[in-house]
Design an enzyme around this catalytic site. Structure first.
Site, short mmCIF file in Angstrom:
data_model
loop_
_atom_site.label_atom_id
_atom_site.label_comp_id
_atom_site.label_asym_id
_atom_site.label_seq_id
_atom_site.Cartn_x
_atom_site.Cartn_y
_atom_site.Cartn_z
N LYS A 121 7.57 -18.53 25.82
CA LYS A 121 8.47 -17.40 25.58
C LYS A 121 9.21 -17.11 26.88
O LYS A 121 8.70 -17.38 27.97
CB LYS A 121 7.67 -16.15 25.21
CG LYS A 121 6.80 -16.31 23.97
CD LYS A 121 7.59 -16.14 22.71
CE LYS A 121 6.69 -16.14 21.48
NZ LYS A 121 7.40 -16.47 20.25
N HIS A 152 2.63 -25.66 14.71
CA HIS A 152 3.95 -26.28 14.76
C HIS A 152 3.99 -27.55 15.63
O HIS A 152 4.51 -28.58 15.24
CB HIS A 152 4.99 -25.31 15.32
CG HIS A 152 5.05 -23.99 14.62
ND1 HIS A 152 4.87 -23.86 13.27
CD2 HIS A 152 5.29 -22.74 15.07
CE1 HIS A 152 5.00 -22.59 12.93
NE2 HIS A 152 5.25 -21.88 14.00
N ARG A 208 0.82 -1.22 0.00
CA ARG A 208 0.00 0.00 0.00
C ARG A 208 0.85 1.26 0.00
O ARG A 208 0.39 2.33 -0.36
CB ARG A 208 -0.83 0.07 1.29
CG ARG A 208 -1.81 -1.02 1.45
CD ARG A 208 -2.42 -0.85 2.84
NE ARG A 208 -2.88 -2.15 3.30
CZ ARG A 208 -4.12 -2.37 3.73
NH1 ARG A 208 -4.99 -1.40 3.79
NH2 ARG A 208 -4.46 -3.57 4.13
N LYS A 213 11.86 -27.21 8.02
CA LYS A 213 13.15 -27.38 8.71
C LYS A 213 13.72 -28.75 8.35
O LYS A 213 13.02 -29.76 8.44
CB LYS A 213 12.97 -27.27 10.23
CG LYS A 213 12.64 -25.86 10.71
CD LYS A 213 12.47 -25.85 12.21
CE LYS A 213 11.87 -24.56 12.70
NZ LYS A 213 12.80 -23.45 12.83
N GLU A 269 11.61 -20.92 23.86
CA GLU A 269 12.23 -19.72 23.27
C GLU A 269 12.69 -18.81 24.38
O GLU A 269 12.00 -18.64 25.38
CB GLU A 269 11.21 -18.98 22.40
CG GLU A 269 10.81 -19.75 21.17
CD GLU A 269 9.91 -18.91 20.28
OE1 GLU A 269 10.44 -18.15 19.45
OE2 GLU A 269 8.68 -18.99 20.46
N HIS A 325 6.22 -23.04 8.83
CA HIS A 325 7.64 -23.11 8.49
C HIS A 325 8.39 -24.26 9.20
O HIS A 325 9.45 -24.66 8.77
CB HIS A 325 8.33 -21.75 8.72
CG HIS A 325 8.63 -21.45 10.17
ND1 HIS A 325 7.68 -21.00 11.03
CD2 HIS A 325 9.77 -21.55 10.89
CE1 HIS A 325 8.22 -20.83 12.23
NE2 HIS A 325 9.50 -21.16 12.17
N LYS A 379 0.67 -19.06 8.22
CA LYS A 379 -0.13 -19.17 9.43
C LYS A 379 -0.24 -17.79 10.09
O LYS A 379 0.66 -16.99 9.86
CB LYS A 379 0.45 -20.22 10.38
CG LYS A 379 1.76 -19.79 11.07
CD LYS A 379 2.01 -20.60 12.30
CE LYS A 379 1.67 -19.87 13.55
NZ LYS A 379 2.70 -18.93 14.04
N ASP A 410 -0.46 -19.64 18.62
CA ASP A 410 0.78 -19.28 17.92
C ASP A 410 1.67 -20.50 17.65
O ASP A 410 2.31 -20.59 16.61
CB ASP A 410 1.54 -18.26 18.78
CG ASP A 410 2.74 -17.66 18.07
OD1 ASP A 410 2.57 -17.24 16.91
OD2 ASP A 410 3.83 -17.62 18.65
C1 BG6 Z 1 6.29 -18.49 14.69
C2 BG6 Z 1 5.64 -17.85 15.87
O1 BG6 Z 1 5.36 -19.19 13.92
O2 BG6 Z 1 7.30 -19.39 15.13
C3 BG6 Z 1 6.66 -17.14 16.75
O3 BG6 Z 1 4.66 -16.92 15.42
C4 BG6 Z 1 7.77 -18.08 17.13
O4 BG6 Z 1 6.05 -16.62 17.91
C5 BG6 Z 1 8.34 -18.77 15.90
O5 BG6 Z 1 8.79 -17.30 17.74
C6 BG6 Z 1 9.30 -19.86 16.29
O6 BG6 Z 1 9.94 -20.34 15.16
P1 BG6 Z 1 11.42 -20.89 15.21
O7 BG6 Z 1 11.70 -21.35 13.84
O8 BG6 Z 1 12.28 -19.74 15.66
O9 BG6 Z 1 11.39 -21.99 16.22
#
Ligand code: BG6
Length: 480
Positions: A324, A227, A47, A169, A203, A165, A135, A222
């Site tokens: 987190k 995942h 935009r 991996k 994390e 994602h 996602k 999330d």
């Molecule tokens: C994302 C989440 O999908 O995956 C994030 O939205 C998270 O909150 C991330 O930090 C973690 O991915 P990775 O590859 O760093 O483990």
């Protein structure tokens, strides 16, 4: 006569964070490894009126093939400029392959898909049309179904690439290969020999400027809905009859279908990090982040114990946790085998197999051996493999793998619509209980391993593994 084909990647949200951090670097890597399709072009849409060159991170050859269009993808009328630019390729090429990458906030997904369809940009008359979406796929079952309906009204499942994602991996892709090609693992892969499985995605970062998004999402939406359920399926699924996207995706869904309804009172722990201070570190609390509501009840930690009710896994618990601001960044799957009690040792330790997905990617097996010089003492040692021993830069970034697969039309590593919906069917009841305040939220100090309550999931029989950055954490080289 040769058929000339152009391959166009249209990125909606091209000025955004995801494009910058993940998509452009992945395209560069694919280009450097000479795997980009021939006659490749990028059209970035956004935009904003741009002042600086948003493609400056791309290698110079790609820069020449990139163009920015200012358009609001939620407005039907703005697509004229995109169509005009795509049509220009008709002069030079017989076929135009187009991939639409929705790298926008999720709120823009529906209008974009509708506008693509309305403008017939989904029609495959001269080359393929594919769509990539990231996602979150909806925020509950109802909205996920709605999104799937809109998508599948315009695109076939083979044209849709939903990115989780984690599936890109390298180490996640390895789970099936290691499980099914090693008889020493596959022969023991069931309730007779395995006592429990732990899946951890820890994390150390907080929510890093994503307060608005995260506070409306939380760890369950999330990480768990996507995942972590994907990882669970890869560990628990049956052997597919073919090494094909559909066979594998079918088997994953069979796992989700067999997940026992969760016991909300005893088998779920939610937490939110509070501020903390150690000698050299000071962390603010979750609530102090911009975009987070003052009285937020969003979880930044989630753990649960679940069961897969089938012949392979009946009554074997799977412990899953994510959070987190935990002490370190680690994703791993730990398969704990049963005790093998016999005349040599009534109390020997168990075997353990660890899939380390990140960092220090690798595999570790803990096994027993006789302590040298002592007749009956048993020691438990590590047999380990580290990917880094195969060479530098051996592991490709997930986005590189996934974007390359979209070029190839390979849907194996993408979430199918029924998986997404089934996963929400598991998560929705938890979210409902939370909305009725039936599931407590515990505080935990930033930098700790989450609420103490989390250990109760084991009912005192066992405990979580507390992993460090190194695959091997025998106390000697443990680095947090
Ligand atoms: C994302 C989440 O999908 O995956 C994030 O939205 C998270 O909150 C991330 O930090 C973690 O991915 P990775 O590859 O760093 O483990």
């Amino acid at each position: 006569m040769e058929n000339k084909i152009v391959n166009v990647l249209v990125i909606f949200g091209a000025t955004g964070d995801l494009a910058n951090r993940k998509i452009f670097p992945a395209i560069n890597e694919i280009y450097n490894s000479k795997k980009l399709p021939e006659n490749f072009q990028i059209i970035g849409c956004g935009r904003k009126e741009i002042k600086s060159n948003i493609f400056k991170e791309l290698s110079s050859d790609l820069l020449e093939k990139s163009k920015y269009l200012k358009l609001d993808p939620t407005l039907d009328n703005d697509y004229k400029v995109l169509i005009k630019n795509l049509n220009k390729f008709q002069n030079e090429y017989d076929n135009i392959n187009v991939i639409f990458y929705l790298s926008t906030p999720p709120s823009a997904y529906k209008p974009i898909i509708k506008n693509l369809v309305k403008n017939s940009l989904n029609k495959e008359s001269s080359g393929y049309r594919r769509i990539i979406i990231e996602k979150p796929f909806g925020r509950n079952l109802e909205s996920a179904k709605e999104l799937n309906t809109i998508l599948t009204n315009g695109f076939n499942e083979s044209q849709i690439f939903r990115i989780d994602h984690y599936l890109g991996k390298e180490t996640v892709q390895n789970i099936l290969v290691s499980r099914f090609t090693n008889l020493i693992f596959s022969a023991l892969w069931n309730k007779e020999f395995i006592s429990y499985v732990e899946i951890t995605a820890a994390e150390s970062i907080g929510i890093k400027g994503r307060g608005d998004y995260y506070d409306n999402s939380g760890a369950i939406r999330d990480m768990f809905q996507n995942h972590l359920l994907e990882l669970l399926c890869l560990v628990a699924m049956e052997e597919p009859n073919k090494n094909s996207p559909e066979s594998i995706r079918n088997e994953k869904i069979n796992v989700l279908k067999k997940i026992r309804k969760l016991n909300f009172q005893d088998d779920i722990v939610r937490g939110q990090y509070t501020s903390s201070k150690t000698e050299n570190k000071k962390f603010k609390s979750y609530k102090e982040n911009e975009g987070v509501k003052e009285n937020s009840k969003t979880e930044t930690f989630f753990a649960c114990k679940l069961f897969v009710d089938n012949d392979r896994w009946r009554n074997i618990p799977f412990f899953i946790r994510t959070g987190k601001r935990l002490p370190t960044k680690v994703t791993e799957i730990v398969v704990n085998f049963k005790k093998n009690i016999n005349v040599f040792s009534p109390n020997n330790e168990t075997n353990m197999l660890i899939f380390r997905l990140q960092p220090d990617e690798g595999l570790l097996v803990k096994f027993n051996l006789k302590s040298p010089g002592e007749k009956s003492k048993i020691i438990n040692k590590n047999m380990e493999f580290h990917y880094k021993n195969l060479g530098d830069d051996i592991i490709d970034d997930a986005y590189e793998t996934l974007i390359l697969d979209v070029f190839k039309g390979d849907t194996m590593l993408f979430s199918r619509s029924d998986f997404v919906e089934k996963a929400w069917e598991i998560v929705d009841p938890i979210l409902n209980e939370i909305s009725k305040n039936n599931i407590k939220l515990y505080g935990y100090k930033a930098g700790s391993w989450g609420p103490k309550k989390c250990d109760d999931l084991f009912r005192n029989q066992n405990t979580w593994r507390y992993p460090c950055k190194n695959l091997v954490n025998d106390g000697e080289i443990c680095e947090l």
